[in-house]
Design an enzyme around this catalytic site. Structure first.
Site, PDB file in Angstrom:
ATOM      1  N   HIS A  46       0.850  -1.191   0.000  1.00  0.00           N
ATOM      2  CA  HIS A  46       0.000   0.000   0.000  1.00  0.00           C
ATOM      3  C   HIS A  46       0.887   1.243   0.000  1.00  0.00           C
ATOM      4  CE1 HIS A  46      -3.970  -1.828   1.722  1.00  0.00           C
ATOM      5  NE2 HIS A  46      -3.383  -2.648   0.868  1.00  0.00           N
ATOM      6  N   GLU A  48       0.999   3.888   1.853  1.00  0.00           N
ATOM      7  CA  GLU A  48       1.521   4.285   3.159  1.00  0.00           C
ATOM      8  C   GLU A  48       2.715   3.421   3.578  1.00  0.00           C
ATOM      9  OE1 GLU A  48      -3.070   4.582   3.683  1.00  0.00           O
ATOM     10  OE2 GLU A  48      -1.648   3.476   2.432  1.00  0.00           O
ATOM     11  N   CYS A  76      -6.212   2.174   5.779  1.00  0.00           N
ATOM     12  CA  CYS A  76      -6.889   0.933   6.129  1.00  0.00           C
ATOM     13  C   CYS A  76      -6.335   0.431   7.467  1.00  0.00           C
ATOM     14  CB  CYS A  76      -6.651  -0.108   5.035  1.00  0.00           C
ATOM     15  SG  CYS A  76      -4.964  -0.762   5.009  1.00  0.00           S
ATOM     16  N   CYS A  79      -2.469  -0.326   7.355  1.00  0.00           N
ATOM     17  CA  CYS A  79      -1.650   0.883   7.298  1.00  0.00           C
ATOM     18  C   CYS A  79      -1.742   1.670   8.599  1.00  0.00           C
ATOM     19  CB  CYS A  79      -2.053   1.733   6.099  1.00  0.00           C
ATOM     20  SG  CYS A  79      -1.668   0.926   4.527  1.00  0.00           S
TER      21      CYS A  79
END
Length: 147
Positions: A46, A48, A76, A79
């Site tokens: 992801h 992040e 999410c 993260c």
């Protein structure tokens, strides 16, 4: 946030969900990332996570307790967990995520009272632009019969 939106465009160019993130330390970008799940065949890639890894490498430490994270979509749970573990004190996100948001939309891991670190969270910065990127991406998938 504009830099995070530019990172999101890179994800789009690679056929991934357009989410971008930057880590800022002393008014300098020390980490930048975009969703790389498709390119890397990695569910954890992801934006992040990519940005946090880069910032940690550049700063030579895992504690990012003097940094801020800018991201185009509300983090999410995975993260949010990484943000808490990296001790990032501030997160600024653009668009909320009503399906998987862990900064208040469905759960608030970033400010959970039982965790050892709580994050100052600000949402809505350039939310319209980030949401438009995401809508256009998913509309294209639907039009192509993939979504």
């Amino acid at each position: 946030m504009r830099l995070a939106l530019a990172e999101a465009e890179k994800a789009l160019a690679e056929g991934d969900v357009p989410i971008g993130a930057v880590v800022v330390w002393n008014d300098q970008v020390v980490g930048a990332g975009f969703n790389r799940r498709e390119a890397d065949h990695d569910a954890t890639a992801h934006a992040e996570i990519v940005a946090i890894r880069q910032a940690s490498e550049r700063l030579g430490r895992w504690r990012l307790d003097d940094c801020a994270l800018y991201v185009t979509l509300e983090p999410c749970p995975m993260c949010a967990g990484a943000i808490v573990l990296a001790r990032i004190p501030r997160v600024i996100y653009a668009a909320p995520d009503p399906k998987a948001g862990a900064a208040g939309s469905i759960v608030d891991l970033l400010r959970h009272p039982r965790l050892n670190h709580r994050v100052d969270v600000q949402g809505g910065l350039l939310a319209g632009e980030a949401a438009a990127q995401l809508r256009a991406f998913f509309q294209t998938l639907r039009d192509e019969g993939q979504g």
